[in-house]
Structures are given as structure tokens and as C-alpha cells.
Motif scaffolding. Structure first.
Motif, short mmCIF file in Angstrom:
data_model
loop_
_atom_site.label_atom_id
_atom_site.label_comp_id
_atom_site.label_asym_id
_atom_site.label_seq_id
_atom_site.Cartn_x
_atom_site.Cartn_y
_atom_site.Cartn_z
N ILE A 127 8.08 3.13 15.61
CA ILE A 127 6.56 2.45 15.34
C ILE A 127 5.74 3.29 14.39
CG2 ILE A 127 4.47 1.77 16.59
CD1 ILE A 127 6.20 1.24 18.88
N LEU A 128 5.86 4.82 14.40
CA LEU A 128 4.99 5.46 13.94
C LEU A 128 5.26 5.94 12.42
CD1 LEU A 128 4.40 8.48 16.53
CD2 LEU A 128 2.98 6.46 15.91
N LEU A 129 6.64 6.04 12.15
CA LEU A 129 7.01 6.38 10.61
C LEU A 129 6.76 5.28 9.86
CD1 LEU A 129 10.55 7.61 11.29
CD2 LEU A 129 8.54 8.87 10.62
N PRO A 130 6.50 3.85 10.07
CA PRO A 130 6.14 2.98 9.00
C PRO A 130 4.59 3.10 8.86
CG PRO A 130 7.84 1.85 10.47
CD PRO A 130 7.37 3.18 10.93
N ALA A 190 2.96 3.96 5.36
CA ALA A 190 2.00 3.26 4.88
C ALA A 190 0.56 3.69 4.61
CB ALA A 190 1.67 1.94 5.83
N ALA A 191 0.17 4.76 5.48
CA ALA A 191 -1.12 5.39 5.48
C ALA A 191 -1.16 6.26 4.17
CB ALA A 191 -1.49 6.17 6.55
N VAL A 196 11.33 -1.79 8.25
CA VAL A 196 10.27 -0.93 7.31
C VAL A 196 9.66 -1.39 6.28
CG1 VAL A 196 9.99 1.46 6.05
CG2 VAL A 196 11.18 1.35 8.43
N THR A 197 10.67 -2.14 5.47
CA THR A 197 10.43 -3.00 4.39
C THR A 197 9.53 -3.92 4.41
OG1 THR A 197 12.72 -2.48 3.38
CG2 THR A 197 11.68 -3.93 2.20
N THR A 198 9.52 -4.64 5.43
CA THR A 198 8.61 -5.70 6.05
C THR A 198 7.24 -4.98 6.32
OG1 THR A 198 10.53 -7.20 6.39
CG2 THR A 198 8.13 -7.87 7.15
N LEU A 199 7.32 -4.20 7.28
CA LEU A 199 6.20 -3.67 7.82
C LEU A 199 5.15 -3.18 7.12
CD1 LEU A 199 7.45 -2.73 11.54
CD2 LEU A 199 5.92 -4.68 10.87
N VAL A 200 5.81 -1.93 6.29
CA VAL A 200 4.81 -1.06 5.53
C VAL A 200 3.98 -1.83 4.44
CG1 VAL A 200 5.19 0.57 3.27
CG2 VAL A 200 6.64 0.95 5.57
N PRO A 201 4.37 -2.81 3.79
CA PRO A 201 3.45 -3.69 2.96
C PRO A 201 2.38 -4.10 3.74
CG PRO A 201 5.40 -4.15 2.34
CD PRO A 201 5.71 -3.28 3.42
#
Length: 381
Positions: free
Chosen positions: A37-40, A44-45, A159-164
Motif C-alpha cells: 500500500i505504501l510504496l505506490p 506517487a508523492a 503499481v502501474t495502475t495505482l501510481v497515476p
């Protein structure tokens, strides 16, 4: 009858530091367990801070905030697609060469075995035995490899989906989050909070922009050196090693070992393979002593000892993503430490030897940063 106030109970230093250690242990445990949960969110931040100036430019061109963020993300995605397209053609060519490289590798392995047998009485393994043992090993661990591959693929897609999505939320709700932070701070201390936020923005942008600039410069230098040596797939290996340099100290070792090994198998020349290693070592020397100091200057001033320690801790906590995040996160932590008198010694410990002057320059540079200017616009009167 006189009533006496209850005596104040003072905590001993041992009890205080025991609770601190317990709290840190719980924090590390939670950070490790919630890495998915935290890495993306952390990636992103950092990327949101990097993309903020471009979003602000689009907004100054009278674009609504939503469309400014969407256009920014589309530009980033287009750049990544172009980069993967260039990498893809090189990877396909390298894949076509793999059977030939594998055959030559087996031949060199046989030669090394014959030399070891003649020199030390070592009993050589035949090629068929080597292949059979390799197949047995692969079969026994195929389930584990398949499971880890599926897990890694699912993680990458997630990650590819969540980061944007997270980047969009950070950029769109930036004013709301700033007001949220202000609710924890009294009005007389908000100016200091604004300075700290602007310093964090300066540090993160300087680190990531400097890192991208260094990757481009190092890629060009590596490509020139490998092309002069006549190495196959020189551009691919040059960019590959430069991107791996994101992982400080360790990435360059992996990035230089693979092309050196491929060159040794392809040409059979140890001298040429050593020449490949020499190119990467020389470029790494230039990068560490001249390129990075000139590009990033003193904006990210973490001393080498602290960098190595946080690199190891980040790797133990979150693996390779933790190693990538460790330096920018500790740079942000240093800015937060420097902003408070009680924690300023810890910021000094993390900083470089000339950190006293750098801190003053960073504060003056952020005197009228984005958060300060925005606050002046939003503040009534």
C-alpha cells in the motif's frame, strides 16, 4: 486540613527510551507489512512533487486543474512509451542472440573445466550432465519461479495502475491537504510550516530532476565508451546501466557485470570484457566526483555514511524499491529535522560537512516558494 497536590512522577531516561524503541519497532513492522500500500503512495508523492511545476504552467495557461493534470500525465506516459519502444527493439535483438551466447558460454565453461582438471585434478562435468542437472533444478523450483513471477507481474500491474491515480489525487487535492496540515499548527507557526514545505519541494525536485539529468549524461558517456570498444548492443547496455544507477553504489555493479559477461562470452576476450568494466568504472568516477555535484549542487546534502546506512535499511525494509526511495526520503526527513530546534542535531548528523551554509541557502531559496505564494493568495486581507 491542608491538601497537598500529588507529586509529579518523572519518567526515567531508561523508560523513555524503551518506549521510543518499542514505538520504532512497531513502526518498522507496520511499514514492512503495508509495503504493497505504501510504496505506490510514496512513489506517487515524489512524482507529484516533480510534476507540480508543469501542472502549474498549464494552469497559468488558463487550463482547468483537471485537464492540466491529465495533460501532464499523458506527456509522461508518452515519454515512457517511447522509451520502452526504443528498449524493446534492442531487447528483441538481444533475445535473438541468446542461443548463440548460450552455446558459446557452454564451450567456455568446458574450457575452464579442462584447465581446472589439468591444474588441480578437478573432475569435469560433461555438457549433458550440466544440462540434466540444470533441468532437474529448474523442475524442482519451477513452481516457486512461477509463483514469484505471477506475484511480481501482479504487483507491477497494480503499481502501474495505482501510481497515476495517486499522482492525480495528490495534484488535484494539494490545497485541501495543505489546509489539513494547517489544522494541526497554530497560526503563529504556519510560516515555518510553509518554509518547510517549500524546502521539501525544492529538495525532491532537485533530487529527481538531477537524477534524470545524470542518467542522460551517463548514458551518453557509457554509449560512447562501449561503441568505441565495439560492444554489441552498446546503447542498450549503456542506458540499462545508467538506469540501474538509480540504486546508489550497487546498481552500477550489476549494470556493468552483465554487459562485461556478455562481451566475454561473445568475443572470448577477457581484455575486452575488462575494457567494458573499465568504461563503467571511469564514467562512474566522473559521475560521482564531477557530474552529480555539478548537476544537483548542494540541494540534496546527505553525507555518504548516512546514504549507505539508509540504503541498506531501505533494502532490508522494502527491497529494491526501498533502495530507490531511501535517498529522497531521508533528504525530506532532513528538511523536517532542520525545521525544528529539538530535532536539528539529527538533521546536522544526516547532512554533509558544509551543511550549515547549505541550510541557510536552502531557506533563502524557499523564502517565496510555491506554498508561500499560494498561502498569500488564499489568505484573506
Amino acid at each position: 486540613m491542608q491538601h497537598h497536590a500529588p507529586a509529579e512522577v518523572k519518567q526515567s531516561g531508561v523508560v523513555h527510551y524503551t518506549f521510543v524503541l518499542i514505538g520504532l519497532s512497531l513502526l518498522v513492522y507496520v511499514l514492512h507489512k503495508l509495503d504493497g500500500i505504501l510504496l505506490p503512495i510514496l512513489f506517487a508523492a515524489l512524482l507529484a512533487v516533480l510534476l507540480l511545476p508543469l501542472v502549474l504552467r498549464f494552469e497559468r495557461w488558463k487550463l482547468p486543474r483537471v485537464w492540466a493534470i491529465i495533460f501532464t500525465l499523458l506527456l509522461v506516459i508518452a515519454a515512457l512509451v517511447g522509451m520502452f519502444y526504443l528498449f524493446g527493439s534492442q531487447i528483441v535483438s538481444l533475445r535473438d542472440e541468446l542461443p548463440k551466447l548460450q552455446e558459446r558460454g557452454v564451450q567456455y565453461f568446458d574450457q575452464i573445466q579442462q584447465w581446472a582438471s589439468h591444474k588441480f585434478g578437478y573432475q569435469p562435468i560433461s555438457k549433458d550432465e550440466l544440462i540434466d542437472s540444470g533441468m532437474e533444478s529448474f523442475k524442482s523450483s519451477a513452481g516457486g519461479y512461477l509463483g514469484s513471477t505471477l506475484s511480481t507481474t501482479a504487483g507491477v500491474l497494480s503499481v502501474t495502475t495505482l501510481v497515476p491515480i495517486y499522482i492525480f489525487c495528490f495534484l488535484y487535492y494539494r490545497d485541501h491537504m495543505r489546509q489539513f496540515l494547517f489544522r494541526f499548527v497554530s497560526p503563529d507557526k504556519r510560516t515555518n510550516v510553509l518554509h518547510t514545505m517549500d524546502n521539501i519541494q525544492v529538495v525532491v525536485q532537485a533530487y529527481i530532476q538531477g537524477l534524470l539529468t545524470v542518467i542522460v549524461i551517463v548514458s551518453v558517456l557509457n554509449s560512447i565508451g562501449l561503441l568505441v570498444l565495439g560492444v554489441k548492443f552498446a546503447v542498450f547496455f549503456a542506458i540499462f546501466a545508467s538506469v540501474l544507477a538509480i540504486i546508489p553504489y550497487i546498481g552500477i555493479l550489476v549494470g556493468s557485470a552483465i554487459p562485461a559477461l556478455v562481451t566475454l562470452v561473445d568475443t572470448g576476450s577477457p581484455t575486452k570484457a575488462l575494457g567494458v568494466v573499465g568504461v563503467f568504472v571511469f564514467v562512474q568516477f566522473l559521475e560521482g566526483n564531477f557530474i552529480t555535484p555539478m548537476v544537483t549542487g548542494s540541494k540534496v546534502s546527505i553525507n555518504p555514511m548516512a546514504a549507505i546506512i539508509v540504503l541498506i535499511l531501505g533494502g532490508e525494509l522494502w527491497g529494491t524499491p526501498g533502495m530507490i526511495l531511501s535517498i529522497p526520503l531521508v533528504a525530506v526527513l532532513k528538511v523536517v529535522f532542520d525545521a525544528n530546534k529539538s530535532t536539528e542535531p539529527w538533521g546536522f548528523l544526516l547532512g554533509d560537512v558544509s551543511d550549515g551554509t547549505e541550510l541557510k541557502s536552502a531557506k533563502s531559496a524557499a523564502k517565496e516558494g510555491f506554498f508561500m505564494r499560494t498561502w498569500h493568495k488564499l489568505r484573506p486581507g
